[in-house]
Scaffold this active site. Sequence first.
Site, PDB file in Angstrom:
ATOM      1  CD  GLU A   1      -8.767  -8.487  -3.999  1.00  8.94           C
ATOM      2  OE1 GLU A   1      -7.638  -8.966  -3.727  1.00  8.94           O
ATOM      3  OE2 GLU A   1      -9.595  -8.180  -3.129  1.00  8.94           O
TER       4      GLU A   1
ATOM      5  CE1 TYR B   1      -9.441  -3.079   0.242  1.00  9.69           C
ATOM      6  CE2 TYR B   1      -8.388  -1.038  -0.449  1.00  9.69           C
ATOM      7  CZ  TYR B   1      -8.324  -2.272   0.170  1.00  9.69           C
ATOM      8  OH  TYR B   1      -7.145  -2.706   0.731  1.00  9.69           O
TER       9      TYR B   1
ATOM     10  CB  THR C   1      -7.497  -6.131   9.570  1.00 13.38           C
ATOM     11  OG1 THR C   1      -7.982  -7.226   8.800  1.00 13.38           O
ATOM     12  CG2 THR C   1      -7.804  -4.821   8.874  1.00 13.38           C
TER      13      THR C   1
ATOM     14  NE  ARG D   1      -2.402  -5.985   6.964  1.00  9.04           N
ATOM     15  CZ  ARG D   1      -3.519  -6.511   6.489  1.00  9.04           C
ATOM     16  NH1 ARG D   1      -4.120  -7.505   7.141  1.00  9.04           N
ATOM     17  NH2 ARG D   1      -4.053  -6.050   5.372  1.00  9.04           N
TER      18      ARG D   1
ATOM     19  CE  LYS E   1      -3.888  -2.314   2.315  1.00  2.14           C
ATOM     20  NZ  LYS E   1      -4.883  -2.250   3.434  1.00  2.14           N
TER      21      LYS E   1
ATOM     22  CG  ASN F   1      -3.528  -2.575   6.860  1.00  2.00           C
ATOM     23  OD1 ASN F   1      -3.399  -2.154   5.719  1.00  2.00           O
ATOM     24  ND2 ASN F   1      -4.569  -3.289   7.230  1.00  2.00           N
TER      25      ASN F   1
ATOM     26  CG  HIS G   1      -5.162  -6.038  -0.554  1.00  2.00           C
ATOM     27  ND1 HIS G   1      -6.388  -6.162   0.035  1.00  2.00           N
ATOM     28  CD2 HIS G   1      -5.203  -6.806  -1.674  1.00  2.00           C
ATOM     29  CE1 HIS G   1      -7.136  -6.964  -0.712  1.00  2.00           C
ATOM     30  NE2 HIS G   1      -6.445  -7.374  -1.750  1.00  2.00           N
TER      31      HIS G   1
HETATM   32  P1  ATP Z   1      -6.994  -5.995   2.988  1.00  2.00           P
HETATM   33  O1  ATP Z   1      -8.333  -6.215   2.312  1.00  2.00           O
HETATM   34  O2  ATP Z   1      -6.444  -4.594   2.780  1.00  2.00           O
HETATM   35  O3  ATP Z   1      -5.999  -7.057   2.706  1.00  2.00           O
HETATM   36  P2  ATP Z   1      -8.077  -7.106   5.370  1.00  2.00           P
HETATM   37  O4  ATP Z   1      -8.700  -8.124   4.484  1.00  2.00           O
HETATM   38  O5  ATP Z   1      -7.220  -7.578   6.502  1.00  2.00           O
HETATM   39  O6  ATP Z   1      -7.207  -6.083   4.550  1.00  2.00           O
HETATM   40  P3  ATP Z   1     -10.584  -5.688   5.352  1.00  2.00           P
HETATM   41  O7  ATP Z   1     -11.615  -5.935   6.388  1.00  2.00           O
HETATM   42  O8  ATP Z   1     -10.777  -6.249   3.981  1.00  2.00           O
HETATM   43  O9  ATP Z   1      -9.182  -6.134   5.958  1.00  2.00           O
HETATM   44  O10 ATP Z   1     -10.389  -4.101   5.259  1.00  2.00           O
HETATM   45  C1  ATP Z   1      -9.738  -3.542   4.133  1.00  2.00           C
HETATM   46  C2  ATP Z   1      -8.825  -2.438   4.593  1.00  2.00           C
HETATM   47  O11 ATP Z   1      -9.609  -1.380   5.118  1.00  2.00           O
HETATM   48  C3  ATP Z   1      -7.872  -2.807   5.732  1.00  2.00           C
HETATM   49  O12 ATP Z   1      -6.698  -3.427   5.322  1.00  2.00           O
HETATM   50  C4  ATP Z   1      -7.567  -1.447   6.316  1.00  2.00           C
HETATM   51  O13 ATP Z   1      -6.611  -0.733   5.498  1.00  2.00           O
HETATM   52  C5  ATP Z   1      -8.922  -0.763   6.196  1.00  2.00           C
HETATM   53  N1  ATP Z   1      -9.729  -0.953   7.395  1.00  2.00           N
HETATM   54  C6  ATP Z   1     -10.334  -2.085   7.823  1.00  2.00           C
HETATM   55  N2  ATP Z   1     -11.003  -1.902   8.966  1.00  2.00           N
HETATM   56  C7  ATP Z   1     -10.842  -0.599   9.284  1.00  2.00           C
HETATM   57  C8  ATP Z   1     -11.294   0.241  10.340  1.00  2.00           C
HETATM   58  N3  ATP Z   1     -12.074  -0.241  11.318  1.00  2.00           N
HETATM   59  N4  ATP Z   1     -10.922   1.548  10.324  1.00  2.00           N
HETATM   60  C9  ATP Z   1     -10.162   2.051   9.333  1.00  2.00           C
HETATM   61  N5  ATP Z   1      -9.697   1.307   8.294  1.00  2.00           N
HETATM   62  C10 ATP Z   1     -10.030   0.012   8.271  1.00  2.00           C
HETATM   63 MG    MG Z   2      -9.829  -7.579   2.739  1.00  2.00          MG
END
Ligand code: ATP
Ligand code: MG
Length: 140
Positions: free
Chosen positions: A127, A50, A92, A103, A10, A113, A116
């Site tokens: 994706e 997203y 996450t 992370r 990212k 973080n 992705h």
């Molecule tokens: P990614 O999809 O980025 O690999 P993930 O699958 O672990 O991460 P998701 O639940 O898909 O997590 O959320 C996508 C992204 O949105 C997270 O990686 C983070 O950057 C952001 N995100 C998730 N939860 C929160 C939150 N509560 N507040 C702010 N940002 C968040």
């Molecule tokens: Mg995700």
Amino acid sequence: MTERTLSIIKPDGVARGLIGEVVKRFESAGIRIVAMKMVHMTRTQAEGFYAVHRERPFFDSLTTFMSSGPAVVMVLEGDNVIARNRELMGATNFKDAAEGTIRRDFATDIEKNVVHGSDAPETAAFEIAYFFNQFEIVGG
Ligand code: ATP
Ligand code: MG
């Protein structure tokens, strides 16, 4: 089973000089990188990527962040690579991430973080196709 997943370093990871560190962790784990490029997503491109999170309260902030600077997108290939990549990334929220994960070691924020990774075969297919055509994936 050999499968593929999409990985993104990212904009925070790229800005902080963590490309080499993340790539090294994949290579050290025996994961093959079969496509890689740098992209600076527009806001609209980040919103499309997203789209599953469109209703989440963090959607605006997340898509602003993801379009804030260059990112590195990669296709990773290997046995069970979707789950293995998510193990290497960690939870996450970096505060919940296991020791030694990307992370836990580098994230500064639940949003910023560093990486992705696709979470299932269906999302991986969507994706990967979002960023790469078949000629950009070696052996593809
Ligand atoms: P990614 O999809 O980025 O690999 P993930 O699958 O672990 O991460 P998701 O639940 O898909 O997590 O959320 C996508 C992204 O949105 C997270 O990686 C983070 O950057 C952001 N995100 C998730 N939860 C929160 C939150 N509560 N507040 C702010 N940002 C968040
Ligand atoms: Mg995700």
